[in-house]
Design an enzyme around this catalytic site. Sequence first.
Site, PDB file in Angstrom:
ATOM      1  N   ARG A 104       0.883  -1.174   0.000  1.00 20.32           N
ATOM      2  CA  ARG A 104       0.000   0.000   0.000  1.00 20.32           C
ATOM      3  C   ARG A 104       0.915   1.216   0.000  1.00 20.32           C
ATOM      4  O   ARG A 104       1.699   1.428   0.931  1.00 20.32           O
ATOM      5  CB  ARG A 104      -0.909   0.006   1.233  1.00 20.32           C
ATOM      6  CG  ARG A 104      -1.627   1.339   1.421  1.00 20.32           C
ATOM      7  CD  ARG A 104      -2.752   1.297   2.425  1.00 20.32           C
ATOM      8  NE  ARG A 104      -3.913   0.627   1.862  1.00 20.32           N
ATOM      9  CZ  ARG A 104      -5.132   0.676   2.391  1.00 20.32           C
ATOM     10  NH1 ARG A 104      -5.342   1.372   3.495  1.00 20.32           N
ATOM     11  NH2 ARG A 104      -6.128   0.042   1.826  1.00 20.32           N
ATOM     12  N   HIS A 131      -7.381   0.818  -6.435  1.00 23.22           N
ATOM     13  CA  HIS A 131      -7.584  -0.028  -5.252  1.00 23.22           C
ATOM     14  C   HIS A 131      -8.275  -1.328  -5.700  1.00 23.22           C
ATOM     15  O   HIS A 131      -9.437  -1.578  -5.381  1.00 23.22           O
ATOM     16  CB  HIS A 131      -8.438   0.725  -4.227  1.00 23.22           C
ATOM     17  CG  HIS A 131      -8.425   0.131  -2.848  1.00 23.22           C
ATOM     18  ND1 HIS A 131      -7.622  -0.943  -2.500  1.00 23.22           N
ATOM     19  CD2 HIS A 131      -9.130   0.449  -1.718  1.00 23.22           C
ATOM     20  CE1 HIS A 131      -7.834  -1.241  -1.226  1.00 23.22           C
ATOM     21  NE2 HIS A 131      -8.743  -0.422  -0.737  1.00 23.22           N
ATOM     22  N   GLN A 134     -10.179  -3.929  -3.313  1.00 25.21           N
ATOM     23  CA  GLN A 134     -11.503  -3.522  -2.825  1.00 25.21           C
ATOM     24  C   GLN A 134     -12.577  -3.880  -3.845  1.00 25.21           C
ATOM     25  O   GLN A 134     -13.685  -4.272  -3.482  1.00 25.21           O
ATOM     26  CB  GLN A 134     -11.510  -2.007  -2.572  1.00 25.21           C
ATOM     27  CG  GLN A 134     -12.819  -1.500  -2.001  1.00 25.21           C
ATOM     28  CD  GLN A 134     -13.088  -1.996  -0.593  1.00 25.21           C
ATOM     29  OE1 GLN A 134     -12.231  -1.879   0.281  1.00 25.21           O
ATOM     30  NE2 GLN A 134     -14.264  -2.573  -0.355  1.00 25.21           N
ATOM     31  N   ASP A 219     -17.083   7.142  -1.624  1.00 26.76           N
ATOM     32  CA  ASP A 219     -15.836   7.055  -0.855  1.00 26.76           C
ATOM     33  C   ASP A 219     -15.592   8.437  -0.256  1.00 26.76           C
ATOM     34  O   ASP A 219     -16.259   9.418  -0.631  1.00 26.76           O
ATOM     35  CB  ASP A 219     -14.706   6.652  -1.828  1.00 26.76           C
ATOM     36  CG  ASP A 219     -13.368   6.391  -1.144  1.00 26.76           C
ATOM     37  OD1 ASP A 219     -13.337   6.264   0.099  1.00 26.76           O
ATOM     38  OD2 ASP A 219     -12.350   6.306  -1.863  1.00 26.76           O
ATOM     39  N   CYS A 259     -16.284   1.695   0.528  1.00 28.98           N
ATOM     40  CA  CYS A 259     -15.130   0.840   0.872  1.00 28.98           C
ATOM     41  C   CYS A 259     -14.748   0.964   2.345  1.00 28.98           C
ATOM     42  O   CYS A 259     -14.077   0.088   2.873  1.00 28.98           O
ATOM     43  CB  CYS A 259     -13.957   1.171  -0.037  1.00 28.98           C
ATOM     44  SG  CYS A 259     -13.356   2.860   0.103  1.00 28.98           S
ATOM     45  N   ARG A 287     -13.538  -8.537   1.963  1.00 27.35           N
ATOM     46  CA  ARG A 287     -12.107  -8.332   1.706  1.00 27.35           C
ATOM     47  C   ARG A 287     -11.344  -9.610   2.065  1.00 27.35           C
ATOM     48  O   ARG A 287     -10.409 -10.005   1.368  1.00 27.35           O
ATOM     49  CB  ARG A 287     -11.569  -7.152   2.535  1.00 27.35           C
ATOM     50  CG  ARG A 287     -12.126  -5.792   2.141  1.00 27.35           C
ATOM     51  CD  ARG A 287     -11.682  -5.354   0.760  1.00 27.35           C
ATOM     52  NE  ARG A 287     -10.226  -5.300   0.637  1.00 27.35           N
ATOM     53  CZ  ARG A 287      -9.473  -4.283   1.033  1.00 27.35           C
ATOM     54  NH1 ARG A 287     -10.012  -3.207   1.552  1.00 27.35           N
ATOM     55  NH2 ARG A 287      -8.152  -4.312   0.864  1.00 27.35           N
TER      56      ARG A 287
HETATM   57  N1  NVA Z   1      -9.834   6.693  -1.514  1.00 27.62           N
HETATM   58  C1  NVA Z   1      -9.471   6.287  -0.194  1.00 27.62           C
HETATM   59  C2  NVA Z   1      -9.735   4.827  -0.004  1.00 27.62           C
HETATM   60  C3  NVA Z   1      -9.427   4.298   1.371  1.00 27.62           C
HETATM   61  C4  NVA Z   1      -9.650   2.831   1.503  1.00 27.62           C
HETATM   62  C5  NVA Z   1      -8.003   6.611   0.061  1.00 27.62           C
HETATM   63  O1  NVA Z   1      -7.189   6.425  -0.852  1.00 27.62           O
HETATM   64  O2  NVA Z   1      -7.684   7.065   1.148  1.00 27.62           O
HETATM   65  N1   CP Z   2     -11.207  -0.120   2.443  1.00 26.27           N
HETATM   66  C1   CP Z   2      -9.945  -0.171   2.886  1.00 26.27           C
HETATM   67  O1   CP Z   2      -8.998  -0.410   2.121  1.00 26.27           O
HETATM   68  O2   CP Z   2      -9.814   0.005   4.223  1.00 26.27           O
HETATM   69  P1   CP Z   2      -8.480   0.208   5.056  1.00 26.27           P
HETATM   70  O3   CP Z   2      -7.889   1.526   4.654  1.00 26.27           O
HETATM   71  O4   CP Z   2      -8.916   0.169   6.483  1.00 26.27           O
HETATM   72  O5   CP Z   2      -7.533  -0.906   4.728  1.00 26.27           O
END
Ligand code: NVA
Ligand code: CP
Length: 301
Positions: A104, A131, A134, A219, A259, A287
């Site tokens: 990540r 992502h 997800q 989101d 998500c 997930r």
């Molecule tokens: N769009 C959000 C998704 C978090 C799971 C982010 O990138 O922070």
């Molecule tokens: N939806 C998602 O990826 O959640 P986290 O940021 O908690 O991993």
Amino acid sequence: MNIRHFLTLLDLSSEELKQIINRAIELKAMRNRGEVYEPLCNKVMAMIFEKSSTRTRVSFEAGMAQLGGHAMFLSSRDTQLGRGEPVEDSARVISSMVDVVMIRTFSHEIIENFAKHSKVPVINALTDDYHPCQLLADMQCFFEHRGDIQGKTVTWIGDGNNMCHSYINAAALLDFHLNVACPQGFDPDATLLAENKNRVSIFRDPKEAVKGAHLIATDVWASMGQEDEQEVRLKRFEGYQVNPALMDLAHQDAIFMHCLPAHRGEEVSDEMMNDPRSVVFDEAENRLHAQKALLEFLLVN
Ligand code: NVA
Ligand code: CP
């Protein structure tokens, strides 16, 4: 040997994506029956996190344990990656010791560069641009609640962000239409839009965008890394909240996904989170199952 990475959904064919979704549904049933299934015995996954996470970390770590393997949490704060060791060198070293790497991070180029130098499959657990994990869970959730998504209409409300980009890829692979309702200046990536112009429609009015939609998804308005823009974005996204009144304008069987984590009162109302049309907690649980199916696909098949 050609290594299979999972950097975006487009690393899978339509058939492979459907196979993973169906397998996720089976693995969920197996777990609910208490069946022990450990095909990843002796396999190790490195999990590199440069951003925060609850669902991704818990689901991958639990998933590896349930499949008989082991997952190792690596924060960039504590590894040499955070002190500037080149991604290429880190990739060569880490991938020489484990069987799969989950990352990540911020820019999508980082994960592409890591994958280029990795000896083992690399999984994108969120970048600024995509992502895909997800979407495996979201699509599993739709199939479970409503059946095949082919030919359906999905409406994305809010920021044209990493999640939105992965929804565009899912529309291409699973053959559904995507309406995106976003304020001007927050459209999804122009190249991705051009590549999918027949399946993606841009709207400025969420009420127009949800008409006839079978799935409404949203989101946060400020993603990780955009914390400084939070105040400005709050103003720009006014009117883009998903709430029961907006859902009432969609198809009568429409369901709602997010998500998570959610900012209740901003992109989604508190009431909507608890509405019978909301499947956000099934989606979150998936997930686990969807990523177990992905790990099996990458490491066992
Ligand atoms: N769009 C959000 C998704 C978090 C799971 C982010 O990138 O922070
Ligand atoms: N939806 C998602 O990826 O959640 P986290 O940021 O908690 O991993």
